[in-house]
Design a protein around this motif. Sequence first.
Motif, PDB file in Angstrom:
ATOM      1  N   GLU A 144       5.325  12.379   2.417  1.00 10.67           N
ATOM      2  CA  GLU A 144       4.917  13.766   2.662  1.00 10.67           C
ATOM      3  C   GLU A 144       6.065  14.702   2.304  1.00 10.67           C
ATOM      4  OE1 GLU A 144       3.313  17.115   3.177  1.00 10.67           O
ATOM      5  OE2 GLU A 144       2.030  15.378   3.490  1.00 10.67           O
ATOM      6  N   VAL A 145       5.779  15.740   1.551  1.00 16.07           N
ATOM      7  CA  VAL A 145       6.799  16.677   1.095  1.00 16.07           C
ATOM      8  C   VAL A 145       7.089  17.789   2.104  1.00 16.07           C
ATOM      9  CG1 VAL A 145       5.243  18.223  -0.176  1.00 16.07           C
ATOM     10  CG2 VAL A 145       7.602  17.902  -0.971  1.00 16.07           C
ATOM     11  N   ASP A 146       6.125  18.131   2.941  1.00 20.75           N
ATOM     12  CA  ASP A 146       6.285  19.215   3.905  1.00 20.75           C
ATOM     13  C   ASP A 146       6.925  18.687   5.196  1.00 20.75           C
ATOM     14  OD1 ASP A 146       4.850  20.699   6.413  1.00 20.75           O
ATOM     15  OD2 ASP A 146       5.249  22.107   4.764  1.00 20.75           O
ATOM     16  N   SER A 147       8.056  19.266   5.582  1.00 23.40           N
ATOM     17  CA  SER A 147       8.808  18.735   6.730  1.00 23.40           C
ATOM     18  C   SER A 147       8.052  18.871   8.051  1.00 23.40           C
ATOM     19  CB  SER A 147      10.188  19.381   6.830  1.00 23.40           C
ATOM     20  OG  SER A 147      10.070  20.773   7.008  1.00 23.40           O
ATOM     21  N   SER A 148       7.301  19.928   8.233  1.00 21.41           N
ATOM     22  CA  SER A 148       6.531  20.099   9.470  1.00 21.41           C
ATOM     23  C   SER A 148       5.425  19.048   9.578  1.00 21.41           C
ATOM     24  CB  SER A 148       5.941  21.506   9.524  1.00 21.41           C
ATOM     25  OG  SER A 148       5.117  21.647  10.653  1.00 21.41           O
ATOM     26  N   ARG A 149       4.667  18.868   8.497  1.00 23.34           N
ATOM     27  CA  ARG A 149       3.618  17.843   8.511  1.00 23.34           C
ATOM     28  C   ARG A 149       4.236  16.453   8.634  1.00 23.34           C
ATOM     29  NH1 ARG A 149       0.544  20.879   3.992  1.00 23.34           N
ATOM     30  NH2 ARG A 149       1.936  19.655   2.707  1.00 23.34           N
ATOM     31  N   HIS A 150       5.384  16.242   8.001  1.00 19.66           N
ATOM     32  CA  HIS A 150       6.060  14.945   8.102  1.00 19.66           C
ATOM     33  C   HIS A 150       6.388  14.623   9.554  1.00 19.66           C
ATOM     34  CE1 HIS A 150       9.763  12.448   8.204  1.00 19.66           C
ATOM     35  NE2 HIS A 150       9.044  11.708   7.373  1.00 19.66           N
TER      36      HIS A 150
ATOM     37  N   GLY B 159       9.632  13.501   1.458  1.00 19.49           N
ATOM     38  CA  GLY B 159      10.074  13.664   0.078  1.00 19.49           C
ATOM     39  C   GLY B 159       8.894  13.847  -0.850  1.00 19.49           C
ATOM     40  N   ARG B 160       9.182  13.834  -2.134  1.00 19.77           N
ATOM     41  CA  ARG B 160       8.145  13.926  -3.157  1.00 19.77           C
ATOM     42  C   ARG B 160       7.742  12.509  -3.540  1.00 19.77           C
ATOM     43  NH1 ARG B 160       8.587  17.349  -7.809  1.00 19.77           N
ATOM     44  NH2 ARG B 160       9.616  15.532  -8.699  1.00 19.77           N
ATOM     45  N   TRP B 161       6.444  12.230  -3.503  1.00 19.78           N
ATOM     46  CA  TRP B 161       5.993  10.869  -3.793  1.00 19.78           C
ATOM     47  C   TRP B 161       6.444  10.421  -5.171  1.00 19.78           C
ATOM     48  CZ3 TRP B 161       3.102   9.775  -7.977  1.00 19.78           C
ATOM     49  CH2 TRP B 161       2.345  10.804  -8.547  1.00 19.78           C
ATOM     50  N   GLU B 162       6.488  11.337  -6.139  1.00 18.54           N
ATOM     51  CA  GLU B 162       6.874  10.952  -7.488  1.00 18.54           C
ATOM     52  C   GLU B 162       8.341  10.551  -7.586  1.00 18.54           C
ATOM     53  OE1 GLU B 162       5.524  13.852  -6.399  1.00 18.54           O
ATOM     54  OE2 GLU B 162       5.993  15.481  -7.766  1.00 18.54           O
ATOM     55  N   ASP B 163       9.150  10.899  -6.573  1.00 22.06           N
ATOM     56  CA  ASP B 163      10.544  10.457  -6.513  1.00 22.06           C
ATOM     57  C   ASP B 163      10.691   9.146  -5.749  1.00 22.06           C
ATOM     58  OD1 ASP B 163      11.337  12.787  -7.851  1.00 22.06           O
ATOM     59  OD2 ASP B 163      11.690  13.876  -5.968  1.00 22.06           O
TER      60      ASP B 163
ATOM     61  N   GLY C 121      -2.622  13.614  -1.897  1.00 26.09           N
ATOM     62  CA  GLY C 121      -2.076  14.953  -2.069  1.00 26.09           C
ATOM     63  C   GLY C 121      -0.965  14.981  -3.094  1.00 26.09           C
ATOM     64  N   GLY C 122      -0.718  16.172  -3.624  1.00 30.03           N
ATOM     65  CA  GLY C 122       0.385  16.377  -4.541  1.00 30.03           C
ATOM     66  C   GLY C 122       0.187  15.793  -5.921  1.00 30.03           C
ATOM     67  N   VAL C 123      -1.028  15.377  -6.233  1.00 30.18           N
ATOM     68  CA  VAL C 123      -1.257  14.720  -7.524  1.00 30.18           C
ATOM     69  C   VAL C 123      -1.311  15.741  -8.658  1.00 30.18           C
ATOM     70  CG1 VAL C 123      -2.855  13.276  -8.825  1.00 30.18           C
ATOM     71  CG2 VAL C 123      -2.386  12.761  -6.447  1.00 30.18           C
ATOM     72  N   ARG C 124      -2.008  16.823  -8.449  1.00 34.19           N
ATOM     73  CA  ARG C 124      -2.100  17.846  -9.508  1.00 34.19           C
ATOM     74  C   ARG C 124      -0.725  18.435  -9.812  1.00 34.19           C
ATOM     75  NH1 ARG C 124      -7.519  19.065 -10.541  1.00 34.19           N
ATOM     76  NH2 ARG C 124      -8.899  18.594  -8.813  1.00 34.19           N
TER      77      ARG C 124
ATOM     78  N   PHE D 232       0.827  -1.196   0.000  1.00 40.04           N
ATOM     79  CA  PHE D 232       0.000   0.000   0.000  1.00 40.04           C
ATOM     80  C   PHE D 232       0.866   1.252   0.000  1.00 40.04           C
ATOM     81  CE2 PHE D 232      -2.191  -3.307   2.600  1.00 40.04           C
ATOM     82  CZ  PHE D 232      -3.098  -3.688   1.620  1.00 40.04           C
ATOM     83  N   ALA D 233       0.330   2.325  -0.617  1.00 37.79           N
ATOM     84  CA  ALA D 233       1.059   3.592  -0.686  1.00 37.79           C
ATOM     85  C   ALA D 233       0.085   4.750  -0.589  1.00 37.79           C
ATOM     86  CB  ALA D 233       1.843   3.684  -1.989  1.00 37.79           C
ATOM     87  N   GLU D 234       0.613   5.881  -0.117  1.00 40.41           N
ATOM     88  CA  GLU D 234      -0.173   7.106  -0.030  1.00 40.41           C
ATOM     89  C   GLU D 234       0.685   8.263  -0.511  1.00 40.41           C
ATOM     90  OE1 GLU D 234      -2.808   9.440   3.322  1.00 40.41           O
ATOM     91  OE2 GLU D 234      -0.880   8.594   3.963  1.00 40.41           O
ATOM     92  N   THR D 235       0.092   9.115  -1.346  1.00 38.40           N
ATOM     93  CA  THR D 235       0.745  10.354  -1.766  1.00 38.40           C
ATOM     94  C   THR D 235       0.201  11.468  -0.882  1.00 38.40           C
ATOM     95  OG1 THR D 235      -0.926  11.046  -3.373  1.00 38.40           O
ATOM     96  CG2 THR D 235       0.759   9.519  -4.162  1.00 38.40           C
ATOM     97  N   GLY D 236       1.061  12.126  -0.137  1.00 38.83           N
ATOM     98  CA  GLY D 236       0.616  13.222   0.713  1.00 38.83           C
ATOM     99  C   GLY D 236       0.071  12.759   2.040  1.00 38.83           C
ATOM    100  N   THR D 237       0.949  12.483   2.979  1.00 40.70           N
ATOM    101  CA  THR D 237       0.569  11.991   4.303  1.00 40.70           C
ATOM    102  C   THR D 237      -0.227  13.013   5.096  1.00 40.70           C
ATOM    103  OG1 THR D 237       2.732  10.896   4.325  1.00 40.70           O
ATOM    104  CG2 THR D 237       1.473  10.886   6.388  1.00 40.70           C
ATOM    105  N   ALA D 238       0.102  14.285   4.927  1.00 41.94           N
ATOM    106  CA  ALA D 238      -0.422  15.367   5.767  1.00 41.94           C
ATOM    107  C   ALA D 238      -0.098  15.021   7.218  1.00 41.94           C
ATOM    108  CB  ALA D 238      -1.895  15.623   5.528  1.00 41.94           C
ATOM    109  N   TYR D 239      -1.126  14.906   8.071  1.00 44.97           N
ATOM    110  CA  TYR D 239      -0.870  14.641   9.492  1.00 44.97           C
ATOM    111  C   TYR D 239      -1.072  13.178   9.855  1.00 44.97           C
ATOM    112  CZ  TYR D 239      -0.937  19.647   9.369  1.00 44.97           C
ATOM    113  OH  TYR D 239      -0.666  20.952   9.038  1.00 44.97           O
TER     114      TYR D 239
END
Length: 160
Positions: A45-51, A68-72, A87-90, A17-24
Amino acid sequence: MHALLATLVAAKPGGRFAETGTAYGEGARAIAAAMDEDSTFVTVEVDSSRHRQAVEHLAGTRAEVVLGRWEDVLPARAPFDLVFADGGVREAGGIGVVIPLVAPGGFLVKDDMSPGRPIEGDEIREVMLRDERLIAVEVMTTATTAAIVAVRRSQAVWCR
């Protein structure tokens, strides 16, 4: 939404399983809680604070929380039995770039949709509801929100 995610995860014993954009980490917690002992889960998750907050929130679960960036991160680990495009799909070029990460028979889930909107002009709906690689349905998740749940076909279907 969390019950829907948990149901789909439970349908894939030993799943990846995978998720793009963990948020909180709220959606990630639902996924991690529904996994069996042979399943794996990575959320990015790309945002260090939310990560940082997600790492704390998901402590004690089997979720791997990556900064990091999910696409990477995700393409090298694909295919997945479920990808929660949270998140981060668009920004990454659209939901269509996520489809190759999903294994045949696997689920692609996108939430936070406004229900009942026309397909035309809505990039996510156009791809998820019309791409020949998927079979999809829009489902209400609350009185004011919807999700699109898709299954990746094993091969494209050519019918006219």
